[in-house]
Design a protein around this motif. Structure first.
Motif, PDB file in Angstrom:
ATOM      1  N   ASP A 210     -43.673-133.197 -52.796  1.00  0.00           N
ATOM      2  CA  ASP A 210     -44.251-134.347 -52.107  1.00  0.00           C
ATOM      3  C   ASP A 210     -45.628-133.962 -51.574  1.00  0.00           C
ATOM      4  OD1 ASP A 210     -42.024-136.169 -52.238  1.00  0.00           O
ATOM      5  OD2 ASP A 210     -41.004-134.837 -50.825  1.00  0.00           O
ATOM      6  N   ILE A 224     -43.827-141.203 -44.500  1.00  0.00           N
ATOM      7  CA  ILE A 224     -43.332-140.379 -45.615  1.00  0.00           C
ATOM      8  C   ILE A 224     -42.576-139.163 -45.094  1.00  0.00           C
ATOM      9  CG2 ILE A 224     -44.080-138.858 -47.498  1.00  0.00           C
ATOM     10  CD1 ILE A 224     -46.397-140.887 -47.948  1.00  0.00           C
ATOM     11  N   SER A 226     -41.168-138.661 -42.196  1.00  0.00           N
ATOM     12  CA  SER A 226     -39.910-138.901 -41.497  1.00  0.00           C
ATOM     13  C   SER A 226     -38.859-139.458 -42.450  1.00  0.00           C
ATOM     14  CB  SER A 226     -40.117-139.767 -40.252  1.00  0.00           C
ATOM     15  OG  SER A 226     -40.135-141.121 -40.565  1.00  0.00           O
ATOM     16  N   LYS A 227     -39.289-140.248 -43.422  1.00  0.00           N
ATOM     17  CA  LYS A 227     -38.330-140.781 -44.385  1.00  0.00           C
ATOM     18  C   LYS A 227     -37.688-139.659 -45.207  1.00  0.00           C
ATOM     19  CE  LYS A 227     -38.028-144.029 -48.221  1.00  0.00           C
ATOM     20  NZ  LYS A 227     -38.777-145.008 -49.032  1.00  0.00           N
ATOM     21  N   TYR A 228     -38.509-138.738 -45.657  1.00  0.00           N
ATOM     22  CA  TYR A 228     -37.992-137.686 -46.525  1.00  0.00           C
ATOM     23  C   TYR A 228     -37.638-136.399 -45.751  1.00  0.00           C
ATOM     24  CZ  TYR A 228     -39.721-140.818 -50.131  1.00  0.00           C
ATOM     25  OH  TYR A 228     -39.958-141.917 -50.914  1.00  0.00           O
ATOM     26  N   ASP A 229     -37.607-136.492 -44.410  1.00  0.00           N
ATOM     27  CA  ASP A 229     -37.259-135.341 -43.570  1.00  0.00           C
ATOM     28  C   ASP A 229     -38.060-134.088 -43.918  1.00  0.00           C
ATOM     29  OD1 ASP A 229     -35.480-136.719 -42.064  1.00  0.00           O
ATOM     30  OD2 ASP A 229     -33.679-135.976 -43.070  1.00  0.00           O
ATOM     31  N   LEU A 230     -39.369-134.230 -44.036  1.00  0.00           N
ATOM     32  CA  LEU A 230     -40.209-133.079 -44.365  1.00  0.00           C
ATOM     33  C   LEU A 230     -40.727-132.433 -43.093  1.00  0.00           C
ATOM     34  CD1 LEU A 230     -42.350-134.790 -47.154  1.00  0.00           C
ATOM     35  CD2 LEU A 230     -40.262-133.432 -47.441  1.00  0.00           C
TER      36      LEU A 230
ATOM     37  N   MET B   1     -48.940-138.041 -54.213  1.00  0.00           N
ATOM     38  CA  MET B   1     -47.623-138.567 -54.527  1.00  0.00           C
ATOM     39  C   MET B   1     -47.711-140.068 -54.752  1.00  0.00           C
ATOM     40  SD  MET B   1     -44.166-138.120 -52.332  1.00  0.00           S
ATOM     41  CE  MET B   1     -44.863-138.750 -50.827  1.00  0.00           C
ATOM     42  N   HIS B  34     -35.568-140.341 -55.039  1.00  0.00           N
ATOM     43  CA  HIS B  34     -35.133-139.612 -53.836  1.00  0.00           C
ATOM     44  C   HIS B  34     -33.978-140.361 -53.154  1.00  0.00           C
ATOM     45  CE1 HIS B  34     -35.336-137.928 -49.769  1.00  0.00           C
ATOM     46  NE2 HIS B  34     -36.012-136.913 -50.278  1.00  0.00           N
ATOM     47  N   TYR B  35     -33.077-139.598 -52.541  1.00  0.00           N
ATOM     48  CA  TYR B  35     -31.912-140.258 -51.945  1.00  0.00           C
ATOM     49  C   TYR B  35     -32.293-141.278 -50.875  1.00  0.00           C
ATOM     50  CZ  TYR B  35     -32.220-136.782 -48.113  1.00  0.00           C
ATOM     51  OH  TYR B  35     -32.639-136.014 -47.078  1.00  0.00           O
ATOM     52  N   ALA B  36     -33.392-141.005 -50.140  1.00  0.00           N
ATOM     53  CA  ALA B  36     -33.799-141.958 -49.102  1.00  0.00           C
ATOM     54  C   ALA B  36     -34.247-143.278 -49.742  1.00  0.00           C
ATOM     55  CB  ALA B  36     -34.922-141.371 -48.252  1.00  0.00           C
ATOM     56  N   GLU B  68     -28.375-142.250 -44.891  1.00  0.00           N
ATOM     57  CA  GLU B  68     -29.609-143.032 -44.724  1.00  0.00           C
ATOM     58  C   GLU B  68     -29.376-144.539 -44.742  1.00  0.00           C
ATOM     59  OE1 GLU B  68     -32.814-141.785 -44.450  1.00  0.00           O
ATOM     60  OE2 GLU B  68     -32.138-139.700 -44.466  1.00  0.00           O
ATOM     61  N   ARG B 170     -32.455-124.968 -43.517  1.00  0.00           N
ATOM     62  CA  ARG B 170     -33.693-124.372 -43.022  1.00  0.00           C
ATOM     63  C   ARG B 170     -33.358-123.479 -41.844  1.00  0.00           C
ATOM     64  NH1 ARG B 170     -36.065-130.331 -42.786  1.00  0.00           N
ATOM     65  NH2 ARG B 170     -36.784-130.572 -44.923  1.00  0.00           N
ATOM     66  N   ASP B 249     -36.135-132.959 -37.324  1.00  0.00           N
ATOM     67  CA  ASP B 249     -35.999-134.233 -38.051  1.00  0.00           C
ATOM     68  C   ASP B 249     -35.103-135.209 -37.286  1.00  0.00           C
ATOM     69  OD1 ASP B 249     -34.118-132.256 -38.686  1.00  0.00           O
ATOM     70  OD2 ASP B 249     -33.384-133.391 -40.387  1.00  0.00           O
ATOM     71  N   VAL B 252     -37.229-136.585 -34.452  1.00  0.00           N
ATOM     72  CA  VAL B 252     -38.153-137.633 -34.900  1.00  0.00           C
ATOM     73  C   VAL B 252     -37.428-138.975 -34.889  1.00  0.00           C
ATOM     74  CG1 VAL B 252     -39.432-138.509 -36.900  1.00  0.00           C
ATOM     75  CG2 VAL B 252     -39.660-136.117 -36.238  1.00  0.00           C
ATOM     76  N   LYS B 256     -38.354-142.269 -32.574  1.00  0.00           N
ATOM     77  CA  LYS B 256     -38.620-143.573 -33.178  1.00  0.00           C
ATOM     78  C   LYS B 256     -37.666-144.644 -32.636  1.00  0.00           C
ATOM     79  CE  LYS B 256     -39.693-143.720 -37.637  1.00  0.00           C
ATOM     80  NZ  LYS B 256     -39.648-143.380 -39.079  1.00  0.00           N
TER      81      LYS B 256
END
Lengths: 451, 451
Positions: A210, A224, A226-230, B1, B34-36, B68, B170, B249, B252, B256
Motif C-alpha cells: 500500500d 487509508i 485506519s481502514k487497512y490498519d497500517l 495505490m 483487501h478484506y476491509a 470489519e 506485530r 490500531d 485509532v 474516531k
C-alpha cells in the motif's frame, strides 16, 4: 503507570527554581519527566521562563519538547534562540518534525538555520520536505525509512539496512525500490533472515504494498491507514519514486485535529482555539458567527414585521415563533451532521436524489409525530382554536421537511464544490433554517387563516 | 495505490455471480481485494448473499472480514453459521477481535462456540477477555504479546520469544515480567542481540515502561498513547500482573468513535447512526431530541403568553424574539464546545471560578459589540424608539452573558458528576438557553418599558 499530573504547585516550584537560577535542582526535577509532559509545563510558563528551560536542558530532550509545544510559545522560544541553537535542536529531530519547525521560522532565519545544520544529508532532506504543501502527504511524511534495491543480494541488503536503521526510530517495513528509486514492494524480515545470503532481493520481495501519492490529502491518508490498519505507509512522487514515509502517530494527530475542527465548526467557532487562549483570540473565533446569527435574527424580525397583520387577530401565532425556529434549526443540524459523517466515511457516494427522498420521508415521519403531539398540547394546554392549532401543525411539518432537505442538500453541494461540508453544520445553515422556518410559518398561516 | 472504489456495478456483478452460484469466478474476483474492502461490499448485500460469500471464502480471510462488518450484518451472518463454523473463524483471529465477536453471540451459542475452538490456549484467552467491561482497557486489549521472565538468560529468552512471536502479528515491544507475572519493564531488541547469551534479563532490561490498568477507560488509554506517541501499551491487572496489550490500531478506532459520538451529540443525534441506516433507526435517534426542542418551544410560547401585555404597546419587541433565541443558543453552544474540548484535552482542570470569570468578560465583550451593531441597525433600519432599542440592546448583552455562563458551567458540572460533558452541546442545553433567553428578554423589557 502513575499518570503525570500538571499541578499549580509544580508550576510554582519550577518558576521559583528558574527565578533563583537553581539549574541543578531544575535538571534533576525534570530529568524523569517525559518530554510531552515538560511541554505541558512550559506551555504554562512565560516566554522568558520557557526559553530559560529550553536553554538549560539537553537538546536531545528539548528538541522533542519543542515539537509538542503550543505554536505561540514555540515561536517565542525560537525567537530567543540563535540560528546555531535552533540548528542543534533540528539535528536531533526526525526530518518531518524538523521541517515543521523550519516552516514556522521567519524567512530570513530559515537560510541561516539550515546552513548551521551539522548533518548535511539531514539538511538536504529537510529542505526537500519544505517544498511540500503542509496539507498533503508530502507535508506529513518523514524521510527516515529503510529501503533496499531490488538488485542487491541479501548480504548487501542486511549490511545497508543496518546503516539505515540507525536513523530510523521504528522500522515498521523494509521498502524495495528499483534503480530509479521507484517503489516496487516490501520485504519481510523473516524471509530476509531465512534466505541464502546470495539470493537477490527481486526474487523474494512482496510486490503488494500500500502507498500514497505525495499530493494526497492528509484526511485521505488517514482514511487509508485506519481502514487497512497500517502503522506506516510509503509515499511516492508523481512518477512512483519512493520519497518518504508516514507513520501512524502523525495520522492520529490528523484524525484528532480533523475531529476537533468539525466539532468546532458545528459549534460555530471559526478558528482553532483552546480554552486557555486569550479573550481576544476567543472573541475573534466566536464573534463572526454570532454576528451571522444576529443578522439572521434581524432578518427574522423583518419577516415578522411584514406579517404584522397577524399580531392583532391571532396573537397566539407569535408565541409559537420560538417553536418553529428551534425545530427548523434542530432538524437542519441533524440532517447535515449525518450527511457530513456519511461523506467523511465514504458511505454517501453523491447519490443526491435518493438521499433527498429519504430525508423527505424522514421529515414527514418526524414532522407528523411532532405535529400530533403539538395538537394535543395546544388543545389541552393553550386552548387554541382548531383552526390555529392545525395551521401551526401544518407549518411544523412543512418547516421540518424543508429543514431536513436543506440540511441534506447543502453539505452534499458544498462537498461537490470542494468545500468542507462540515461548514453546513455551523451557525450559517442553522441561521438560514431559522429565518426560512419563520417565513414558511407565517406564509402558511397567512394563507390558511387569511389575515 | 489505486484506491478501491465500491461501485454499484461491482455490487450488481457480485450479486449476479452469487445468484448463478459461480463460485470460481467469485473467488477469483475477490481474491485480490483487501478484506476491509470486501467487508464494504458485503455491507451492501442482503443477509443470504452475505452468508453465501462468507461460507465461500477461506476462513483466514473471512475472519478478518467479519471484524470489519457493520454489526447488524455480522449478527445476521453469524446467525446462519453453525457453532463449528464460527469457531473456525475465531481460531484465525487475535484474541481481542475474537472476544468482541463472542461478546455479540446469543448466550446459548457462546458455550458451544468456545468448546468448538481448536486451540485450547486461544480459547482460554478469549474466555478471559470476555470478563472485562467493553468500555475499559481490558475490553480493548489482546492477549497476544511477547513477554520474557527477568530470571531467564538471553539464550532462553530468544528461544521463548521466537515461539511466542509466531502468534503475534506485530511485536512492538518485549515485556519483562517476574515470577509472579508482574510487569517489570521492557527489553530492547538491540540490547538482546548484542549481549552475551548467558546474561540474565534482569541485568539488561529497561525498567521504565508505560502501562495502563485493566480498568482504565478507553479514552484515557487513547490520551496516553497519543500523547506519548506509543504504538502499543501493556495492560496490567490490579496487582500489577501483565495481562494484555493494546495496539494503536484499536486506539485509532476509539478516537474516531469518540469524535463521532461527540459530534452526533452536538448535533442532537442520540444513537450511533449512519446515513444508510433505515428511516426507523434514524427516527429513533433523531425524534427524542426534536421532542425536547419542541417542549422548549412550547415553554417559550407559555412565557410569551405571560407577557401578552407587550403585544399591544410594543409589538416590535416580538419581532426580536428570534434574535434573542438564536443568540442565546449560539453563545451557549460555543461556550460549551470550548469547555468540552478543554476537558477532553485536560487543558481545563476543574478551576470553575476562573473559567466563569473569563466567560463573563468574554460574554460582555461579545455582547457589547453585538449590541452596538444592533443599535445602529435598529435605529436606521427599524426606526424603533431609543427606549425600545436600548431595552433590546441591554437584553442582548444579558442574554449573551447568561448563555456563556450556563454553557461553561453545565459541561464542567456534568464532568464532575461523571457524565459525558458533550451532552451539554446538544439540543438540551440549546433549548434551555433559548427559553431562558426569551424569559430574560421579556423580564428586562417589562422592567425597563414598564408594560
Amino acid at each position: 503507570m502513575i499518570p503525570f499530573k500538571l499541578t499549580d504547585d509544580l508550576i510554582a516550584e519550577i518558576e521559583q527554581l528558574i527565578e533563583d537560577q537553581k539549574d541543578t535542582e531544575l535538571s534533576s526535577l525534570l530529568e524523569d519527566i517525559h518530554y510531552a509532559d515538560i511541554a505541558e509545563i512550559i506551555n504554562e510558563l512565560n516566554d522568558d521562563e520557557a526559553t530559560y528551560l529550553i536553554k538549560l536542558l539537553d537538546s536531545d530532550k528539548t528538541s522533542d519538547i519543542l515539537t509538542e509545544l503550543d505554536e505561540d510559545i514555540r515561536e517565542a522560544i525560537l525567537g530567543n534562540l540563535s540560528a546555531k541553537e535552533i540548528a542543534e535542536e533540528l539535528d536531533e529531530l526526525d526530518t518531518d518534525d524538523a521541517a515543521d519547525i523550519v516552516g514556522e521560522l521567519p524567512k530570513d532565519m530559515v537560510q541561516r538555520v539550515i546552513s548551521e545544520l551539522e548533518d548535511k544529508e539531514h539538511a538536504k532532506d529537510i529542505v526537500d520536505l519544505l517544498r511540500y504543501d503542509e496539507n498533503s502527504a508530502g507535508g506529513l511524511m518523514a524521510k527516515e525509512l529503510v529501503k533496499v534495491n531490488e538488485n542487491w543480494n541479501v548480504l548487501t541488503c542486511v549490511k545497508e539496512m543496518r546503516a539505515q536503521a540507525e536513523n530510523v526510530t521504528r522500522v515498521h517495513s523494509i521498502y524495495v525500490v528499483d534503480d530509479e528509486e521507484k517503489l516496487k514492494g516490501r520485504l519481510s524480515l523473516k524471509d530476509l533472515l531465512t534466505t541464502s545470503t546470495k539470493t537477490h532481493i527481486k526474487d523474494i520481495y512482496i510486490p503488494k504494498v500500500d502507498y500514497v501519492n505525495v499530493n494526497e490529502k492528509p484526511e485521505e491518508v488517514a482514511k487509508i491507514m485506519s481502514k487497512y490498519d497500517l502503522e506506516a505507509i510509503p509515499v511516492v512522487d508523481e512518477i512512483g519514486r519512493l520519497v518518504g514515509r508516514i507513520t501512524i502517530d502523525d495520522i492520529v494527530d490528523v484524525i484528532k485535529e480533523e475531529a476537533e475542527k468539525d466539532y468546532q465548526m458545528a459549534a460555530g467557532i471559526s478558528q482553532d482555539v483552546e480554552a486557555d487562549d486569550s479573550i481576544w483570540e476567543l472573541t475573534k473565533a466566536r464573534l463572526p458567527w454570532l454576528f451571522i446569527g444576529m443578522m439572521g435574527g434581524i432578518g427574522a424580525a423583518s419577516i415578522i414585521n411584514v406579517f404584522q397583520g397577524a399580531f392583532v387577530t391571532f396573537p397566539i401565532l407569535l408565541a409559537f415563533i420560538p417553536l418553529m425556529q428551534a425545530t427548523a434549526g434542530n432538524v437542519g443540524v441533524q440532517s447535515s451532521a449525518i450527511v457530513v459523517q456519511g461523506l467523511a466515511n465514504d458511505s454517501i457516494k453523491g447519490e443526491i436524489w435518493g438521499r433527498l427522498l429519504k430525508e423527505l420521508i424522514l421529515g414527514l415521519v418526524n414532522g407528523l409525530a411532532l405535529a400530533f403531539i403539538f395538537l394535543l398540547i395546544s388543545h389541552f394546554g393553550f386552548k387554541t382554536s382548531y383552526m390555529v392549532s392545525f395551521t401551526v401543525g401544518i407549518a411544523l411539518v412543512t418547516v421540518i421537511v424543508n429543514a431536513a432537505l436543506i440540511g441534506t442538500f447543502v453539505p452534499i453541494f458544498l462537498n461537490k464544490r470542494g468545500i468542507d461540508p462540515a461548514i453546513a453544520t455551523g451557525p450559517f445553515i442553522t441561521t438560514s433554517n431559522d429565518v426560512l422556518g419563520i417565513l414558511i410559518y407565517f406564509s402558511i398561516a397567512k394563507v390558511l387563516l387569511n389575515f
